[in-house]
Every structure is written in structure tokens, then in C-alpha cells.
Design a protein around this motif. Structure first.
Motif, PDB file in Angstrom:
ATOM      1  N   ALA A 257       0.832  -1.203   0.000  1.00  0.00           N
ATOM      2  CA  ALA A 257       0.000   0.000   0.000  1.00  0.00           C
ATOM      3  C   ALA A 257       0.867   1.254   0.000  1.00  0.00           C
ATOM      4  CB  ALA A 257      -0.924  -0.008   1.213  1.00  0.00           C
ATOM      5  N   ARG A 258       0.292   2.346  -0.517  1.00  0.00           N
ATOM      6  CA  ARG A 258       1.043   3.604  -0.609  1.00  0.00           C
ATOM      7  C   ARG A 258       1.472   4.108   0.766  1.00  0.00           C
ATOM      8  NH1 ARG A 258      -2.673   7.596  -3.901  1.00  0.00           N
ATOM      9  NH2 ARG A 258      -4.158   6.740  -2.406  1.00  0.00           N
ATOM     10  N   SER A 259       0.595   3.957   1.771  1.00  0.00           N
ATOM     11  CA  SER A 259       0.939   4.461   3.101  1.00  0.00           C
ATOM     12  C   SER A 259       2.115   3.698   3.695  1.00  0.00           C
ATOM     13  CB  SER A 259      -0.271   4.372   4.034  1.00  0.00           C
ATOM     14  OG  SER A 259      -0.722   3.039   4.167  1.00  0.00           O
ATOM     15  N   VAL A 260       2.197   2.389   3.411  1.00  0.00           N
ATOM     16  CA  VAL A 260       3.329   1.590   3.894  1.00  0.00           C
ATOM     17  C   VAL A 260       4.608   2.034   3.206  1.00  0.00           C
ATOM     18  CG1 VAL A 260       4.303  -0.729   4.068  1.00  0.00           C
ATOM     19  CG2 VAL A 260       1.855  -0.377   4.434  1.00  0.00           C
ATOM     20  N   GLU A 261       4.541   2.177   1.884  1.00  0.00           N
ATOM     21  CA  GLU A 261       5.721   2.578   1.125  1.00  0.00           C
ATOM     22  C   GLU A 261       6.180   3.980   1.525  1.00  0.00           C
ATOM     23  OE1 GLU A 261       8.924   2.182  -0.928  1.00  0.00           O
ATOM     24  OE2 GLU A 261       7.440   0.558  -0.829  1.00  0.00           O
ATOM     25  N   ALA A 262       5.222   4.877   1.758  1.00  0.00           N
ATOM     26  CA  ALA A 262       5.571   6.246   2.149  1.00  0.00           C
ATOM     27  C   ALA A 262       6.264   6.253   3.504  1.00  0.00           C
ATOM     28  CB  ALA A 262       4.315   7.107   2.192  1.00  0.00           C
ATOM     29  N   GLN A 263       5.751   5.453   4.453  1.00  0.00           N
ATOM     30  CA  GLN A 263       6.361   5.418   5.776  1.00  0.00           C
ATOM     31  C   GLN A 263       7.751   4.818   5.738  1.00  0.00           C
ATOM     32  OE1 GLN A 263       4.731   4.143   9.932  1.00  0.00           O
ATOM     33  NE2 GLN A 263       2.952   4.462   8.622  1.00  0.00           N
ATOM     34  N   ILE A 264       7.922   3.725   4.988  1.00  0.00           N
ATOM     35  CA  ILE A 264       9.247   3.102   4.854  1.00  0.00           C
ATOM     36  C   ILE A 264      10.208   4.082   4.205  1.00  0.00           C
ATOM     37  CG2 ILE A 264      10.533   1.329   3.604  1.00  0.00           C
ATOM     38  CD1 ILE A 264       9.216   0.209   6.034  1.00  0.00           C
ATOM     39  N   SER A 265       9.725   4.817   3.187  1.00  0.00           N
ATOM     40  CA  SER A 265      10.571   5.793   2.507  1.00  0.00           C
ATOM     41  C   SER A 265      11.009   6.902   3.459  1.00  0.00           C
ATOM     42  CB  SER A 265       9.821   6.387   1.316  1.00  0.00           C
ATOM     43  OG  SER A 265      10.624   7.335   0.650  1.00  0.00           O
ATOM     44  N   GLU A 266      10.068   7.396   4.276  1.00  0.00           N
ATOM     45  CA  GLU A 266      10.409   8.444   5.245  1.00  0.00           C
ATOM     46  C   GLU A 266      11.431   7.948   6.258  1.00  0.00           C
ATOM     47  OE1 GLU A 266       6.571   9.445   6.818  1.00  0.00           O
ATOM     48  OE2 GLU A 266       6.400  11.221   5.559  1.00  0.00           O
ATOM     49  N   ILE A 267      11.216   6.724   6.767  1.00  0.00           N
ATOM     50  CA  ILE A 267      12.157   6.152   7.728  1.00  0.00           C
ATOM     51  C   ILE A 267      13.527   5.989   7.098  1.00  0.00           C
ATOM     52  CG2 ILE A 267      12.675   4.110   9.132  1.00  0.00           C
ATOM     53  CD1 ILE A 267       9.626   3.689   9.365  1.00  0.00           C
ATOM     54  N   ARG A 268      13.557   5.516   5.841  1.00  0.00           N
ATOM     55  CA  ARG A 268      14.816   5.307   5.142  1.00  0.00           C
ATOM     56  C   ARG A 268      15.564   6.623   4.951  1.00  0.00           C
ATOM     57  NH1 ARG A 268      12.915   3.773   0.467  1.00  0.00           N
ATOM     58  NH2 ARG A 268      12.788   1.562   1.038  1.00  0.00           N
ATOM     59  N   GLU A 269      14.839   7.657   4.520  1.00  0.00           N
ATOM     60  CA  GLU A 269      15.469   8.946   4.272  1.00  0.00           C
ATOM     61  C   GLU A 269      16.063   9.534   5.548  1.00  0.00           C
ATOM     62  OE1 GLU A 269      12.608  11.417   2.419  1.00  0.00           O
ATOM     63  OE2 GLU A 269      12.496  10.219   0.587  1.00  0.00           O
ATOM     64  N   LYS A 270      15.304   9.456   6.643  1.00  0.00           N
ATOM     65  CA  LYS A 270      15.811   9.971   7.913  1.00  0.00           C
ATOM     66  C   LYS A 270      17.041   9.193   8.366  1.00  0.00           C
ATOM     67  CE  LYS A 270      12.829  13.252   8.617  1.00  0.00           C
ATOM     68  NZ  LYS A 270      13.228  14.671   8.656  1.00  0.00           N
ATOM     69  N   LEU A 271      17.014   7.877   8.179  1.00  0.00           N
ATOM     70  CA  LEU A 271      18.144   7.056   8.599  1.00  0.00           C
ATOM     71  C   LEU A 271      19.372   7.349   7.734  1.00  0.00           C
ATOM     72  CD1 LEU A 271      19.089   4.855  10.526  1.00  0.00           C
ATOM     73  CD2 LEU A 271      18.304   3.144   8.882  1.00  0.00           C
ATOM     74  N   GLU A 272      19.168   7.555   6.424  1.00  0.00           N
ATOM     75  CA  GLU A 272      20.286   7.879   5.540  1.00  0.00           C
ATOM     76  C   GLU A 272      20.899   9.226   5.917  1.00  0.00           C
ATOM     77  OE1 GLU A 272      18.529   7.697   1.690  1.00  0.00           O
ATOM     78  OE2 GLU A 272      18.667   5.508   1.543  1.00  0.00           O
ATOM     79  N   GLU A 273      20.054  10.186   6.269  1.00  0.00           N
ATOM     80  CA  GLU A 273      20.570  11.488   6.693  1.00  0.00           C
ATOM     81  C   GLU A 273      21.426  11.340   7.948  1.00  0.00           C
ATOM     82  OE1 GLU A 273      17.467  14.337   7.207  1.00  0.00           O
ATOM     83  OE2 GLU A 273      16.557  13.877   5.273  1.00  0.00           O
ATOM     84  N   GLU A 274      20.945  10.513   8.883  1.00  0.00           N
ATOM     85  CA  GLU A 274      21.690  10.310  10.127  1.00  0.00           C
ATOM     86  C   GLU A 274      23.038   9.651   9.863  1.00  0.00           C
ATOM     87  OE1 GLU A 274      19.292   8.076  12.786  1.00  0.00           O
ATOM     88  OE2 GLU A 274      17.555   9.380  12.569  1.00  0.00           O
ATOM     89  N   ARG A 275      23.034   8.616   9.017  1.00  0.00           N
ATOM     90  CA  ARG A 275      24.256   7.856   8.774  1.00  0.00           C
ATOM     91  C   ARG A 275      25.242   8.618   7.915  1.00  0.00           C
ATOM     92  NH1 ARG A 275      21.510   1.821   7.963  1.00  0.00           N
ATOM     93  NH2 ARG A 275      21.210   1.431  10.198  1.00  0.00           N
ATOM     94  N   ALA A 276      24.757   9.655   7.232  1.00  0.00           N
ATOM     95  CA  ALA A 276      25.669  10.480   6.434  1.00  0.00           C
ATOM     96  C   ALA A 276      26.549  11.345   7.319  1.00  0.00           C
ATOM     97  CB  ALA A 276      24.882  11.364   5.473  1.00  0.00           C
ATOM     98  N   GLY A 277      26.105  11.544   8.554  1.00  0.00           N
ATOM     99  CA  GLY A 277      26.878  12.336   9.491  1.00  0.00           C
ATOM    100  C   GLY A 277      27.713  11.467  10.400  1.00  0.00           C
ATOM    101  N   ALA A 278      28.239  12.082  11.460  1.00  0.00           N
ATOM    102  CA  ALA A 278      29.069  11.354  12.415  1.00  0.00           C
ATOM    103  C   ALA A 278      28.196  10.508  13.334  1.00  0.00           C
ATOM    104  CB  ALA A 278      29.896  12.344  13.232  1.00  0.00           C
ATOM    105  N   GLU A 279      28.831   9.628  14.074  1.00  0.00           N
ATOM    106  CA  GLU A 279      28.109   8.784  15.020  1.00  0.00           C
ATOM    107  C   GLU A 279      27.424   9.659  16.078  1.00  0.00           C
ATOM    108  OE1 GLU A 279      29.066   5.261  18.308  1.00  0.00           O
ATOM    109  OE2 GLU A 279      30.631   5.995  16.945  1.00  0.00           O
TER     110      GLU A 279
END
Length: 536
Positions: A257-279
């Protein structure tokens, strides 16, 4: 060459609209499922445990056997509790909870949300054993409450965290608010059990209510293990499929479903932003992007829940209402507890239908008015040496106590847990919620320990302190709290990062950024989501 704003064709625009549904569309796609309700209910037993151990102690001080074992003989055939001894017995529970809340974030990140809840619940059994085994040492009983508080404090952080990370957006506020509802149910249950045992002349009068705590700990410790792990924590542990399945099951939608994909995408983007920085370091809850603002706001809101004065009634209720001349203060406590439960249920409707900001401001204003009346009537109209001479004043005190509980239970009781659980990004959620909740327990301890000293000195004028705090909270919410109703946790994070004005935050729309669900071909060319965006 076409201007940048005209690059997209009609076909691609339609495709973008398909891949970038509005937040309202995604919320409408979700359903209220049995699994989500069970998750919210079982986890909220942690709140029930908090309410139960908090509500039972008020009645113990009037029990004959408890006073004989742990009180002080006054030389006239009576056993009483000094302000320091009563304050220590009451206050060591929130003191232990203060430390428990500070370590809860680390436990939740290392063990996972579910296991952290289970371990914390079962740990309270150690404190219960110490309390029940006390014979005539008030210090042993107080230490037992300190140990119990460690587990209760940990639960007060991890349970709302687990609920906020797991609940579908459509009912997230209601499920988190169930934590406060279960606190009120716990207080009410403790008062009912106290009423049933307080006339017993032996230790069963207080050992039975204390021993029942084992049941709640076992129900939560075992029951939480039958539920899924928080999908956001599962994703961060590399379990994307588990996270995807959990989101779909809890929202009652297909896994694609779109809502599932949207939530996974948001979680992924936030996690990628975090991992792009320092620990991540713990001190970044103060130095991270826009984190000092949010951390301090969470600390103030949690402190504010205590400074409304609600626990003034719950911890010292039997003592307070005995002073108004009521023949059975246990009955009055049950009345207040029943009002608390009923109005907290109404508070779930407020959470679902009304905005966070308006409800908090109206609630604080009503509580301020109630305490003003309570203070002036108690100080100037009540005959404190012989309350029977001023029955009308006593009735006014009880009535405005009930009105205060109505205002608290329908607004600041449930909503603070909801707002604070929604306030932080996943990267900082555990430590930031730990610090915020620790401020709640710190003020809980301060009020529970010093209330007897203060009321002995200035009697009912103590309520003016709480009235002033409620007035200040109206202004704090108006100027600093974002409206987060019906928004995803990632969307709320974006609002704070973009410095959206809290006063107009209910109108804000996330415009001018890349779609939440991006196609592979777009992944290399999108701008950073927080760049070149006009602030609302």
C-alpha cells in the motif's frame, strides 16, 4: 531549454501525484485494527503499574497496622507520620523513577523496545518483595519503593516510545494517550483495593494491595513479548521486511500500500541522513539540528504536567479531604479517581478530534481557575480547626477538586505523553525522551517530598503556586508547541527543522520537496530535503 519549473510533462506530473499522495490521503488509507488496539492496551499496562503504586500510598497512612509499624508514637495512643518520614516514603518512588527514566533510553536502544519493557516490568517485582517483607522498618519499605521506581521510571520512557513508533498515524495520539488512561485506571484500582482493605486490623490491610502489584508486572512482562517490535527500531536494526510487515498489519493495509511505502521511505530517508553524518553522541540532544529547542521543550512540558498540581491530590488526597471534615476520605478519593478515569476517557476523544495546542491551553487555563478558587476558599472560608463549622467551604473544595481533575484528565494528563513522544527524530528519540521524562519524575519527587512541609506552613495558599504554573503553561504552549495532529513522526521532525511557526503550524503543508516515494532514477539528482525551502 525549458524553465526549471516547466520540466515535468503532464504524464510525469500524474506519476508524481501517484507516488506522492498527500498526508491526508495516506491517513485515510489506514484502518483501526485490533492488533494496533491490543498493542496500545498491553503496552499501557506500564502506565497502570505507575498509577497503581502511586495511588495506593495515599491510603496507607490512615491504615491502623501500617501506622503502627512505620509511624511514630505520639505518647497519646496514636501513631503519626512526620513530614519528613511521610515525604520520604512517598518521594522515594519518583526518586527511583527519575534514575530509571535516565537509563531507559540506553536499554531501549540496546535491547529493543519490547524486551526493554518486559525487563523493566519484571524488575519492579524485586521492589514489591522488599516492601511486602518489611516488618517494622519504614526505611526498608521506602527502599522497596525506590527499587520499584527504577522499573516504573524505565517504563514511563519506553512505553510511550514503543507506542509512538508502532502506532498508525490515524490513531497514534489515542494509543499514546492510553498510557495516561491506564495511569488513571491504576490510581482508581488502588483506591478501590485500599477501600476494601483499610478496615483490616492486621498487615493484610496494606500487604494485599502491595502484593497485587505482582499481577500487573507479570501481565505486562509476558504480554509484550507476544507483540511485534517497533517497526522503526526493526528498520534501524536492518530488518526492513519485518518493519514493512508490521506497519501493514498495524494499519490494516496491504504490504504494498502507498501508506506503507511512504512510511518506509520516510524512515529510510531519515536514517540515511543520520548515517551520512558522524556517530550520534548523547550530548547531541542539545547540540544537534534544532535539538536544544526540542529537548528543552520536552523537559518543560513534562515538568509542567507535574506543576499543574495533579499529584497534590493523588498522593495526599486522604489527608487533604480529612481536613475538610469529611467522615470517610477514602470515599472522596474514590470519587476523585472515578472522575479522573471518566474524564481521561473523554480526553481520548479530545486527542483524536481536537488539536494538541488548543486542548493544552484550554486545559491549563481551566486548572488555573480551579486552583485560584481552591486556594482562596480553603484559606479564607474553611474553618481549619473545626471544618464541621464550614460545610459549604468543604463542599466547594471537593467540587473544584473534581473540576480540576476533569480539566487535567482530559488535556494535560494524556496529551503531554503524546506530544513528547512525537517531538523527537528517531536518532535522538531514546535519550531525549529519557531526559524529558526524568524532569517529570524530578518534579514528582520534589512535590511529593516537600508538599507536607509547605502545606503545614501556608495551608491552602499552596494552590496559588500551581495556579501560577498553569498560567505560565498557557503561554509556553502558545509560543513554542507545534500542532502535530494527523502528521507522521518524520513530518513533525521536518516542521521543527524548518522553523515552522508554532502559532500557524496547524496550517503548514510540506510543499516544494521531493516526493516521499522516489523513483530510482530520481535518487541521484534530488536536492537535500532541507535545502532551498521557504519557511512557513
Amino acid at each position: 531549454m525549458q524553465p526549471p519549473q516547466r520540466r515535468a510533462t503532464d504524464a510525469s506530473s500524474k506519476q508524481d501525484a501517484t507516488h506522492d499522495p498527500s498526508p491526508a490521503t495516506l491517513v485515510d488509507e489506514q484502518k483501526v485494527t485490533l492488533l494496533a488496539c491490543v498493542l496500545g492496551g498491553v503496552a499501557s499496562i506500564g502506565g497502570f503499574m505507575f498509577g497503581y503504586v502511586s495511588g495506593q500510598i495515599s491510603g496507607y497512612f490512615d491504615m491502623e497496622d501500617y501506622a503502627r509499624r512505620f509511624g511514630q508514637y505520639d505518647g497519646e495512643g496514636q501513631y503519626t507520620f512526620s513530614a519528613s518520614r511521610q515525604g520520604a516514603i512517598v518521594g522515594l518512588l519518583p526518586a527511583g523513577s527519575l534514575f530509571g527514566s535516565l537509563i531507559a533510553g540506553r536499554i531501549a536502544d540496546s535491547m529493543g523496545r519490547r524486551l526493554a519493557i518486559s525487563v523493566s516490568a519484571l524488575f519492579t517485582c524485586i521492589g514489591t518483595i522488599i516492601e511486602i517483607s518489611a516488618e517494622d522498618s519504614w526505611a526498608q519499605y521506602a527502599v522497596g519503593r525506590l527499587i520499584t521506581g527504577l522499573g516504573i521510571g524505565s517504563l514511563s520512557v519506553v512505553v510511550p516510545m514503543y507506542q509512538s513508533e508502532s502506532s498508525p498515524t490515524i490513531i497514534r495520539g489515542v494509543l499514546i494517550s492510553c498510557y495516561q488512561l491506564f495511569i488513571t485506571l491504576g490510581i482508581w484500582t488502588a483506591e478501590m483495593v485500599n477501600y476494601g482493605t483499610h478496615n483490616m486490623s492486621n498487615s493484610a490491610s496494606w500487604r494485599i494491595p502491595t502484593g497485587i502489584s505482582f499481577l500487573w508486572a507479570l501481565l505486562l512482562g509476558a504480554g509484550i513479548l507476544a507483540l511485534p517490535e517497533s517497526p522503526r527500531h526493526a528498520y534501524r536494526m536492518g530488518k526492513e521486511e519485518e518493519a514493512r510487515h508490521t506497519i501493514a498489519r498495524l494499519a490494516g493495509v496491504d504490504i504494498n500500500a502507498r501508506s506503507v511505502e511512504a512510511q518506509i521511505s520516510e524512515i529510510r530517508e531519515k536514517l540515511e541522513e543520520e548515517r551520512a553524518g558522524a556517530e550520534t553522541r548523547w550530548y547531541e540532544i542539545f547540540t544537534g539540528p534544532r535539538m536544544l529547542y526540542r529537548t528543552l521543550l520536552g523537559v518543560v512540558l513534562q515538568a509542567g504536567q507535574q506543576l499543574t498540581g495533579a499529584n497534590f491530590f493523588f498522593y495526599y488526597g486522604t489527608t487533604i479531604f480529612r481536613a475538610t471534615g469529611l467522615s470517610d476520605s477514602y470515599v472522596t478519593q474514590i470519587i476523585l479517581g472515578s472522575v479522573n478515569v471518566a474524564c481521561t476517557i473523554g480526553g481520548l476523544w479530545v486527542v483524536k478530534r481536537c488539536g494538541r495546542r488548543n486542548a493544552l491551553m484550554v486545559g491549563a487555563l481551566c486548572m488555573m481557575i480551579c486552583f485560584l478558587v481552591y486556594s482562596f476558599v480553603g484559606h479564607f472560608a474553611l474553618d481549619r480547626s473545626n471544618p464541621a463549622n464550614s460545610p459549604q467551604a468543604g463542599a466547594v473544595l471537593v467540587a473544584f477538586s473534581c473540576l480540576f481533575i476533569c480539566a487535567f484528565a482530559s488535556t494535560w494528563g494524556p496529551l503531554v505523553w503524546t506530544v513528547v513522544a512525537e517531538l523527537y527524530p528517531a536518532r535522538y528519540r531514546a535519550p531525549a525522551m529519557a531526559v524529558a521524562t526524568a524532569s517529570n519524575w524530578f518534579w514528582n519527587f520534589m512535590l511529593s517530598f516537600f508538599t507536607r512541609f509547605i502545606t503545614d506552613a501556608i495551608d491552602y495558599l499552596y494552590g496559588l503556586v500551581f495556579a501560577g504554573c498553569c498560567g505560565a503553561l498557557v503561554l509556553i504552549v502558545f509560543f513554542f508547541v507545534m500542532e502535530s495532529k494527523d502528521r507522521s513522526l518524520e513530518e513533525i521532525d521536518t516542521m521543527y527543522l524548518r522553523h515552522v511557526s508554532p502559532i500557524t503550524s496547524h496550517k503548514w503543508q510540506d510543499q516544494g520537496v521531493e516526493p516521499k516515494v522516489r523513483s530510482p532514477s530520481a535518487s541521484g539528482s534530488d536536492a537535500h530535503p532541507h535545502e532551498n525551502v521557504e519557511e512557513a
